[in-house]
Design a protein around this motif. Structure first.
Motif, mmCIF file in Angstrom:
data_model
loop_
_atom_site.group_PDB
_atom_site.id
_atom_site.type_symbol
_atom_site.label_atom_id
_atom_site.label_comp_id
_atom_site.label_asym_id
_atom_site.label_seq_id
_atom_site.Cartn_x
_atom_site.Cartn_y
_atom_site.Cartn_z
ATOM 1 N N GLN A 340 0.813 -1.216 0.000
ATOM 2 C CA GLN A 340 0.000 0.000 0.000
ATOM 3 C C GLN A 340 0.851 1.272 0.000
ATOM 4 O OE1 GLN A 340 -3.322 0.349 -0.287
ATOM 5 N NE2 GLN A 340 -3.664 -1.847 -0.433
ATOM 6 N N SER A 341 2.051 1.202 -0.547
ATOM 7 C CA SER A 341 2.924 2.385 -0.535
ATOM 8 C C SER A 341 2.390 3.508 -1.405
ATOM 9 C CB SER A 341 4.335 1.999 -0.995
ATOM 10 O OG SER A 341 4.302 1.513 -2.335
ATOM 11 N N ARG A 342 1.558 3.192 -2.375
ATOM 12 C CA ARG A 342 1.044 4.249 -3.243
ATOM 13 C C ARG A 342 -0.169 4.962 -2.644
ATOM 14 N NH1 ARG A 342 -0.825 1.853 -8.789
ATOM 15 N NH2 ARG A 342 -1.289 4.044 -9.096
ATOM 16 N N ASN A 343 -0.774 4.357 -1.616
ATOM 17 C CA ASN A 343 -1.931 4.969 -0.966
ATOM 18 C C ASN A 343 -1.464 6.115 -0.072
ATOM 19 O OD1 ASN A 343 -3.688 5.095 1.656
ATOM 20 N ND2 ASN A 343 -5.048 4.308 0.062
ATOM 21 N N TYR A 344 -2.061 7.278 -0.243
ATOM 22 C CA TYR A 344 -1.599 8.487 0.437
ATOM 23 C C TYR A 344 -1.670 8.354 1.953
ATOM 24 C CZ TYR A 344 -0.911 13.547 0.963
ATOM 25 O OH TYR A 344 -0.410 14.779 1.287
ATOM 26 N N LEU A 460 -11.936 25.554 4.239
ATOM 27 C CA LEU A 460 -11.768 24.603 3.148
ATOM 28 C C LEU A 460 -12.828 23.513 3.198
ATOM 29 C CD1 LEU A 460 -7.899 24.040 3.425
ATOM 30 C CD2 LEU A 460 -9.098 25.802 2.117
ATOM 31 N N PHE A 461 -13.380 23.216 2.050
ATOM 32 C CA PHE A 461 -14.210 22.018 1.896
ATOM 33 C C PHE A 461 -13.462 21.102 0.940
ATOM 34 C CE2 PHE A 461 -17.787 19.730 -0.326
ATOM 35 C CZ PHE A 461 -18.027 18.851 0.716
ATOM 36 N N ILE A 462 -13.106 19.899 1.417
ATOM 37 C CA ILE A 462 -12.264 18.977 0.655
ATOM 38 C C ILE A 462 -13.144 18.108 -0.239
ATOM 39 C CG2 ILE A 462 -10.378 17.328 0.806
ATOM 40 C CD1 ILE A 462 -9.899 20.011 2.241
ATOM 41 N N GLU A 488 -14.221 27.556 0.531
ATOM 42 C CA GLU A 488 -13.777 27.298 -0.835
ATOM 43 C C GLU A 488 -13.600 25.798 -1.010
ATOM 44 O OE1 GLU A 488 -9.508 28.278 -1.518
ATOM 45 O OE2 GLU A 488 -9.648 29.241 0.475
ATOM 46 N N VAL A 489 -13.951 25.289 -2.171
ATOM 47 C CA VAL A 489 -13.816 23.861 -2.452
ATOM 48 C C VAL A 489 -12.441 23.618 -3.062
ATOM 49 C CG1 VAL A 489 -14.757 21.871 -3.672
ATOM 50 C CG2 VAL A 489 -16.290 23.674 -2.846
ATOM 51 N N ILE A 490 -11.680 22.697 -2.504
ATOM 52 C CA ILE A 490 -10.382 22.352 -3.088
ATOM 53 C C ILE A 490 -10.389 20.886 -3.495
ATOM 54 C CG2 ILE A 490 -9.198 24.109 -1.718
ATOM 55 C CD1 ILE A 490 -8.000 21.813 -0.045
ATOM 56 N N TYR A 491 -9.586 20.584 -4.498
ATOM 57 C CA TYR A 491 -9.489 19.244 -5.063
ATOM 58 C C TYR A 491 -8.043 18.773 -4.895
ATOM 59 C CZ TYR A 491 -13.853 20.846 -7.137
ATOM 60 O OH TYR A 491 -15.113 21.345 -7.318
ATOM 61 N N PRO A 492 -7.740 18.072 -3.783
ATOM 62 C CA PRO A 492 -6.350 17.719 -3.472
ATOM 63 C C PRO A 492 -5.634 16.966 -4.593
ATOM 64 C CG PRO A 492 -7.739 17.320 -1.583
ATOM 65 C CD PRO A 492 -8.658 17.652 -2.722
ATOM 66 N N GLU A 493 -6.370 16.131 -5.337
ATOM 67 C CA GLU A 493 -5.715 15.336 -6.373
ATOM 68 C C GLU A 493 -5.168 16.190 -7.508
ATOM 69 O OE1 GLU A 493 -10.079 15.559 -7.404
ATOM 70 O OE2 GLU A 493 -8.872 15.252 -5.600
ATOM 71 N N THR A 494 -5.599 17.456 -7.599
ATOM 72 C CA THR A 494 -5.110 18.355 -8.646
ATOM 73 C C THR A 494 -3.986 19.263 -8.140
ATOM 74 O OG1 THR A 494 -6.671 20.145 -8.125
ATOM 75 C CG2 THR A 494 -7.425 18.397 -9.627
ATOM 76 N N MET A 495 -3.635 19.149 -6.863
ATOM 77 C CA MET A 495 -2.648 20.038 -6.250
ATOM 78 C C MET A 495 -1.350 19.303 -5.976
ATOM 79 S SD MET A 495 -5.373 21.550 -3.462
ATOM 80 C CE MET A 495 -4.305 22.786 -2.725
ATOM 81 N N SER A 496 -0.252 20.042 -6.000
ATOM 82 C CA SER A 496 1.004 19.459 -5.555
ATOM 83 C C SER A 496 0.947 19.275 -4.046
ATOM 84 C CB SER A 496 2.177 20.368 -5.922
ATOM 85 O OG SER A 496 2.174 21.524 -5.095
ATOM 86 N N PHE A 497 1.879 18.512 -3.524
ATOM 87 C CA PHE A 497 1.872 18.277 -2.085
ATOM 88 C C PHE A 497 2.072 19.579 -1.315
ATOM 89 C CE2 PHE A 497 4.405 17.464 1.792
ATOM 90 C CZ PHE A 497 3.418 16.843 2.537
ATOM 91 N N ASN A 520 -3.695 15.511 5.508
ATOM 92 C CA ASN A 520 -2.974 16.774 5.472
ATOM 93 C C ASN A 520 -3.347 17.696 6.621
ATOM 94 O OD1 ASN A 520 -1.440 16.295 3.138
ATOM 95 N ND2 ASN A 520 -3.216 16.710 1.862
ATOM 96 N N ALA A 521 -4.393 17.367 7.363
ATOM 97 C CA ALA A 521 -4.736 18.165 8.546
ATOM 98 C C ALA A 521 -3.612 18.125 9.575
ATOM 99 C CB ALA A 521 -6.039 17.662 9.151
ATOM 100 N N LEU A 522 -2.669 17.209 9.411
ATOM 101 C CA LEU A 522 -1.476 17.197 10.259
ATOM 102 C C LEU A 522 -0.779 18.549 10.229
ATOM 103 C CD1 LEU A 522 0.681 15.514 11.878
ATOM 104 C CD2 LEU A 522 1.724 15.003 9.676
#
Length: 885
Positions: A340-344, A460-462, A488-497, A520-522
């Protein structure tokens, strides 16, 4: 029509299942004459057909098959019918008697010799019916064999499915897994290997070999790996869960609060499998989770995931693993690949913390980080942010790897991927100290790159609409409800880390599905509020999310929606809806919580695991330079208990050294500036390793006395020598005497007192001899029970070792080896005594001896120190324990 001779009819009447094989030859001789007329042959065929029918009806299928074959020899122009009947009876007979090897040979012959596809089709149909009957009776063994034979006879999956529409290869794979697990559970490894050999062509896997499962620490105990402990085993505080509606009764098992040691280990000459957690060396499988004491409860699925490249099956203490073939060679690498290394979410919880060990000065420069080649670019971005050594990165293809040297670091907590059917899900609690360090490093890297904005007010609304699992189906409706509230609605999969880090770090309020993106709430600032939306499943990992997210000071409130169940979908991943009105109400409550301090929602704490809270009366500050540290009496009165492990803030609890900082009015930390570093190291480790009652009884009275103990470098060296002396002359002899090694115990106890760590050089031979003597007649530490291992590496020994380790390493390899000899001598002596004497009296005596040691460390002062000692609260003095009998 002429009747067959009375002799032939009489012969038929004497045929039974017991003599059929012999009688067939007699019957064959009767029907063989070439001058037999057609009418006579037809009559004989009818009588033989009746005989075969009778035998088949009485379930004497082998004999019936022989007769059908004999009939076929009488009628060359109609042979196919009887050959097909014989084949069906033969397959039914061999399978019914469990003679599957013979059935395999027979099926191969049918496929090779038969020109008629109808014969193969009949055989496949027969085997499918037999397999389905076994499946309905819950008989996986014969069911597997029947489906495997059907697959072989058919030449694969083409044009064939089972009664429930599955491919034969899928049935064989799943049934084989059931059988392998059952055989391994029973310790029948040879049978399991043989079963795999019969079926591996269906899945295209290699041969299996058996390995003993060991943890890295257990392998280190027998010298099989170079092992360095980065952080000791310790206890942490339980998370406090919050729900918008009255708290439910959770169905999951609360994760343990005792965190394992964090280590750095190096293994020579091993083989590993990318996309898997399996590492093998010699006849050992090195896998902490597989060797965990709770292994029998854990469902290990290496080899089942379509993303993996190998087959493995795990028993209680041994495993079968596919033998690596055509391995990719790597000279040296650090393990950042695995299941599961590819799972975020898994990447952050299980893999990212390893970088703390790889950044440690004790990890050599230049060794590359090895990752799976299917990981997204964001994972590599995270590595670059965390890496302080500019290590090269090797992307491993999906094939076995031969490592000359492999560096390994652990998962921060016991984290089973899943539990066996019928057992509750294990909700892992994550340690704050590990993830606080990860958070700090990533935020520092982000600031260096100028990424973090100064905003602290974003809402933010994820979005999760790009995902099909755990989908929030009315996401658009909720987004529309939140936009007028400033979201604001954000789309994490479209953003860099880094863009995601900045977004969460600048947020005051976050709403989103409890999924990987919420990891990412960390990076949220302290005081940020998070509304985690989730389905109704009560076995969800609420504790895991809370303990992980709240490391940086944010707080999460869960709002459960309505589950939309779908057959075949894991309960954690079902889609759901949430009432937008409840979302808006929860947001308003969180706003009020920040503004007015009124808590939102309802709190749920696990019984007997309540967080330890200390009310604070303001921001903690460090004392002004030059001013002696003093104990604040008001704060001292508030501390009535101690927690284990570090905490993000005082309101989450105080460990022993955090309590020292609190009493001295310093900023929150478990490394107070006012306290001796060597005493702090000893007390911090010892306290975290004790049960609650003993922690409060032994350590709590010491806390005020630690304020103001910091001294010169010379004093710290003297204190470290005192700890090393106690380890050699008190701790080791105590266990030796329990093991009836009194001569060796007296030899060590009577040595001259150590006044400097370098003095260990003169004791190298003594300690090496003691270690060998203690190990005589022992097996290894890993072969003893958990109770004796815990006693052997008791909290006082861990505390002493943590205190002196760095000094021993600086003093050079011979002295470090002498320290290890002392540590292992005590451990081996404890295992030697186990079963012959109770370990508990010695452990308790060592506690009192360690307490006396700490008091001596506190009393030690610089010779030229001046000024009054820091005020201390009254504390009961414990006399040094006499450890000789």
């Amino acid at each position: 029509m002429k009747r067959p001779t009375e002799t032939f009819i009489a012969l038929i009447r004497t045929v039974t299942a017991d003599n059929a094989s012999d009688m067939v030859e007699h019957l064959r001789a009767r029907v063989a004459p070439a001058d037999r007329t057609g009418a006579e042959s037809a009559a004989m065929r009818r009588h033989l057909g009746a005989l075969a029918f009778r035998l088949e009806g009485n379930d004497h299928l082998g004999a019936a098959a022989d007769i059908y074959e004999l009939i076929g020899s009488l009628v060359p122009d109609g042979r196919e019918r009887w050959t097909r009947a014989a084949a069906i009876a033969r397959l039914r007979d061999l399978c019914g008697r469990g003679r599957f090897d013979e059935a395999s040979t027979y099926a191969a012959r049918l496929r090779a010799e038969s020109d008629a596809s109808a014969l193969v089709q009949d055989g496949v149909t027969t085997l499918l019916r037999l397999g389905w009957a076994h499946e309905c009776r819950n008989e996986p063994g014969p069911c597997l064999q029947c489906y495997r034979l059907a697959y072989d006879l058919n030449g694969g999956d083409a044009g064939v499915t089972t009664e429930d529409g599955d491919r034969l290869s899928r049935k064989v794979k799943n049934l084989r897994r059931l059988r392998l697990d059952a055989l391994l559970e029973a310790g029948r490894f040879d049978e399991a290997i043989a079963l795999h050999a019969q079926t591996r062509h269906v899945t295209g896997s290699g041969s299996l070999a058996a390995y003993d499962m060991v943890s890295v620490k257990a392998l280190a105990a027998v010298g099989g790996v170079r092992y360095t402990e980065i952080r000791p085993a310790r206890r942490i505080a339980a998370p406090e869960l919050r729900f918008w509606e009255p708290p439910p009764t959770l169905c999951s098992e609360a994760g343990g609060l005792d965190m394992p040691a964090q280590y750095l280990a190096f293994l020579d000459g091993c083989r590993a499998f990318p996309r898997s957690n399996v590492v093998v060396t010699g006849d050992k499988l090195v896998y902490d989770l597989a060797a965990h004491p709770r292994r029998r409860h854990v469902l290990l699925q290496d080899g089942l995931n379509p993303d993996q490249i190998m087959t493995a099956a795990f028993g209680a203490t041994r495993a079968l693993v596919e033998v690596p073939e055509d391995a990719h060679a790597v000279e040296a690498g650090l393990m950042m690949f695995g299941l599961q290394s590819r799972n975020y979410g898994h990447w952050f919880c299980e893999f990212v913390p390893r970088m703390l060990a790889y950044n440690d000065p004790r990890c050599p420069d230049g060794i590359p980080l090895c990752i799976d080649d299917h990981m997204p670019a964001s994972h590599e971005e995270i590595l670059r942010l965390l890496d302080t050594r500019e290590r090269p990165v090797i992307k491993l293809p999906p094939k076995p790897v031969e490592f000359e040297l492999l560096g390994m670091a652990p998962v921060p907590a016991f984290f089973p991927f899943d539990m066996k059917p019928g057992l509750p899900f294990y909700d892992t609690v994550w340690p704050a100290d590990i993830f606080a360090a990860v958070r700090k490093r990533i935020l520092e890297s982000a600031r260096e790159r100028g990424v973090l904005s100064d905003r602290t007010d974003r809402r933010l609304f994820i979005s999760r609409k790009a995902f099909t699992q755990r989908a929030l189906l009315n996401e658009a409706e909720i987004a529309e409800r939140l936009r007028p509230l400033g979201f604001e609605v954000i789309y994490p999969e479209t953003m860099s880390f880094l863009e995601q880090v900045d977004a969460f770090h600048s947020a005051a309020l976050v709403v989103g599905s409890s999924s990987s993106a919420l990891s990412n709430a960390l990076f949220c600032r302290p005081g940020c509020r998070i509304l985690g939306l989730i389905h109704e499943e009560l076995a969800f990992n609420f504790r895991g999310y809370t303990s992980y997210i709240e490391v940086g000071g944010a707080r999460i409130l869960f709002l459960r929606g309505r589950t939309l169940h779908r057959p075949g979908v894991h309960a954690f991943h079902v889609s759901y809806t949430v009432d937008p009105g409840k979302v808006a109400a929860a947001v308003a409550a969180l706003e009020n919580e920040v503004a007015a301090g009124t808590p939102a929602g309802f709190t749920l704490s696990d019984p007997d695991s309540h967080p330890i809270c200390v009310p604070d009366d303001g921001v903690l500050q460090s004392p002004a330079r030059g001013e002696p540290a003093r104990v604040d009496p008001a704060r001292h009165a508030r501390i009535t208990t101690l927690a284990a492990g570090p905490h993000a803030s005082p309101d989450q609890g105080l460990c022993a050294m955090e309590a020292v900082a609190y009493l001295a009015g310093e900023r929150h930390s478990d490394q107070p500036a006012c306290a001796s570093p060597s005493i702090s190291a000893f007390v911090r480790t010892w306290s975290d390793g004790l049960p609650q009652a003993e922690r409060d009884g032994l350590i709590l009275p010491l806390v005020p006395r630690l304020v103001g103990t910091r001294g010169s470098e010379a004093l710290e060296r003297r204190r470290i020598a005192m700890v090393a002396d106690w380890l050699v002359r008190s701790h080791v002899p105590a266990w030796f005497r329990l093991a009836k090694l009194n001569v060796e115990a007296d030899e060590l106890a009577d040595l001259a007192e150590l006044t400097d760590v370098a003095d260990l050089t003169s004791l190298c031979d003594h300690l090496k001899r003691a270690r060998k003597r203690a190990a005589v007649a022992n097996l290894t530490l890993r072969q003893t029970g958990s109770a004796v291992r815990a006693a052997a590496w008791d909290a006082t020994q861990q505390a002493a070792w943590i205190t002196v380790r760095d000094a021993l390493e600086e003093a050079g390899p011979p002295i470090l080896a002498a320290g290890w000899d002392a540590a292992y001598a005590a451990a081996y002596a404890a295992t030697r005594a186990y079963g012959k004497a109770s370990l508990e009296p010695t452990r308790r005596a060592l506690e009192q001896s360690a307490l006396a040691l700490v008091e001596r460390l506190i009393e030690a002062r610089d010779a030229d120190s001046a000024g009054p000692k820091a005020p201390a609260a009254p504390a009961s003095m414990h006399p040094s324990a006499e450890l000789r009998p």
